[in-house]
Design a protein around this motif. Sequence first.
Motif, PDB file in Angstrom:
ATOM      1  N   TYR A   1     -25.566  54.204  -3.187  1.00 52.72           N
ATOM      2  CA  TYR A   1     -25.092  52.842  -2.915  1.00 52.72           C
ATOM      3  C   TYR A   1     -24.839  52.652  -1.421  1.00 52.72           C
ATOM      4  O   TYR A   1     -25.298  51.674  -0.813  1.00 52.72           O
ATOM      5  CB  TYR A   1     -23.809  52.583  -3.711  1.00 52.72           C
TER       6      TYR A   1
ATOM      7  N   TYR B   1     -25.324  44.662  -6.171  1.00 48.72           N
ATOM      8  CA  TYR B   1     -25.404  45.910  -6.939  1.00 48.72           C
ATOM      9  C   TYR B   1     -24.930  45.702  -8.381  1.00 48.72           C
ATOM     10  O   TYR B   1     -25.615  46.101  -9.334  1.00 48.72           O
ATOM     11  CB  TYR B   1     -24.547  46.969  -6.252  1.00 48.72           C
ATOM     12  N   LEU B   2     -23.786  45.060  -8.538  1.00 50.00           N
ATOM     13  CA  LEU B   2     -23.234  44.846  -9.876  1.00 50.00           C
ATOM     14  C   LEU B   2     -24.044  43.803 -10.653  1.00 50.00           C
ATOM     15  O   LEU B   2     -24.151  43.884 -11.883  1.00 50.00           O
ATOM     16  CB  LEU B   2     -21.767  44.439  -9.784  1.00 50.00           C
TER      17      LEU B   2
ATOM     18  N   TRP C   1     -26.867  45.824 -11.970  1.00 49.45           N
ATOM     19  CA  TRP C   1     -26.401  46.657 -13.088  1.00 49.45           C
ATOM     20  C   TRP C   1     -26.314  45.828 -14.363  1.00 49.45           C
ATOM     21  O   TRP C   1     -26.795  46.250 -15.427  1.00 49.45           O
ATOM     22  CB  TRP C   1     -25.049  47.279 -12.754  1.00 49.45           C
ATOM     23  N   ASP C   2     -25.720  44.642 -14.273  1.00 52.73           N
ATOM     24  CA  ASP C   2     -25.613  43.772 -15.449  1.00 52.73           C
ATOM     25  C   ASP C   2     -26.992  43.332 -15.941  1.00 52.73           C
ATOM     26  O   ASP C   2     -27.221  43.231 -17.158  1.00 52.73           O
ATOM     27  CB  ASP C   2     -24.765  42.536 -15.131  1.00 52.73           C
TER      28      ASP C   2
ATOM     29  N   CYS D   1     -28.440  46.176 -17.850  1.00 53.26           N
ATOM     30  CA  CYS D   1     -27.786  46.267 -19.157  1.00 53.26           C
ATOM     31  C   CYS D   1     -28.367  45.232 -20.120  1.00 53.26           C
ATOM     32  O   CYS D   1     -28.645  45.539 -21.283  1.00 53.26           O
ATOM     33  CB  CYS D   1     -26.278  46.054 -19.019  1.00 53.26           C
TER      34      CYS D   1
ATOM     35  N   VAL E   1     -30.519  52.726 -12.792  1.00 55.80           N
ATOM     36  CA  VAL E   1     -29.485  52.910 -13.813  1.00 55.80           C
ATOM     37  C   VAL E   1     -28.941  54.335 -13.785  1.00 55.80           C
ATOM     38  O   VAL E   1     -27.724  54.551 -13.868  1.00 55.80           O
ATOM     39  CB  VAL E   1     -30.030  52.563 -15.209  1.00 55.80           C
TER      40      VAL E   1
ATOM     41  N   ALA F   1     -26.857  54.670 -10.650  1.00 58.15           N
ATOM     42  CA  ALA F   1     -25.626  53.880 -10.759  1.00 58.15           C
ATOM     43  C   ALA F   1     -24.624  54.546 -11.688  1.00 58.15           C
ATOM     44  O   ALA F   1     -23.417  54.540 -11.428  1.00 58.15           O
ATOM     45  CB  ALA F   1     -25.951  52.469 -11.249  1.00 58.15           C
TER      46      ALA F   1
ATOM     47  N   VAL G   1     -18.937  49.953 -12.744  1.00 59.53           N
ATOM     48  CA  VAL G   1     -20.094  50.427 -13.503  1.00 59.53           C
ATOM     49  C   VAL G   1     -19.646  51.112 -14.790  1.00 59.53           C
ATOM     50  O   VAL G   1     -20.179  50.847 -15.874  1.00 59.53           O
ATOM     51  CB  VAL G   1     -20.948  51.384 -12.649  1.00 59.53           C
TER      52      VAL G   1
ATOM     53  N   TYR H   1     -20.327  50.012 -18.639  1.00 60.11           N
ATOM     54  CA  TYR H   1     -21.033  50.909 -19.567  1.00 60.11           C
ATOM     55  C   TYR H   1     -20.274  51.026 -20.881  1.00 60.11           C
ATOM     56  O   TYR H   1     -20.859  50.965 -21.966  1.00 60.11           O
ATOM     57  CB  TYR H   1     -21.210  52.292 -18.937  1.00 60.11           C
TER      58      TYR H   1
END
Length: 205
Positions: free
Chosen positions: A29, A59-60, A63-64, A67, A110, A113, A125, A129
């Motif tokens: 990151y 970044y988030l 990540w979402d 997901c 993923v 992260a 993160v 998860y």
Amino acid sequence: MNLKFYSLPKEKQEKIISAGFRVFSQNSYKKSPMQEIAGYAGISKSLLFHYFHNKKELYLFLWDKACDITIQYLTEYACYESSDLFEMMERGMKAKIKMMYKYPDMTGFVIKAFYERDLDVQADVQKSYQKHFNIKAQIALTQVNPKDFISGLDLKMMYREMYLASEGYLWEIYQRRESLDVRKLEKDFEEMLKFWKNIYLRKEK
């Protein structure tokens, strides 16, 4: 995030998302420069910051997004709709393998992260998860019939053992900084499932 991002043409959105997955999948990151992401996306750094106020926000968001895509694939393969644990795992493996072929950089992102240790994003993160996957898997475990397994087996302990083995496999890839070989991963997990079935399933007389 600036909601104007969603007013961009879909192709432009996907280009920015793909650029983020690519850069973050190759670096930690902290060492992932926004300038490089902007370059791959074909936009200026200032415009990237117009859509995402800072690196953490991007970044988030990614990540979402990852997901959401993962859940979409797991749902399409009905991964949590069986009372057979290993059938559930096989469906999940097929869903994730297909996803890895289509989104190789996303898969690398993923993994990185999940093991990211930067305090700026680590807690977010891991919390996400737990919300998206771990709780759902625990609920699915309650649907499993204990009579399918060897007598006296602690199902929660078995599941934890398999989870940790799978996590350790990915951790090893992460530590060696290898590129993801999807075919090898698929073969290795097929062997692991075969091994677990032989150990834990009740033998028919």
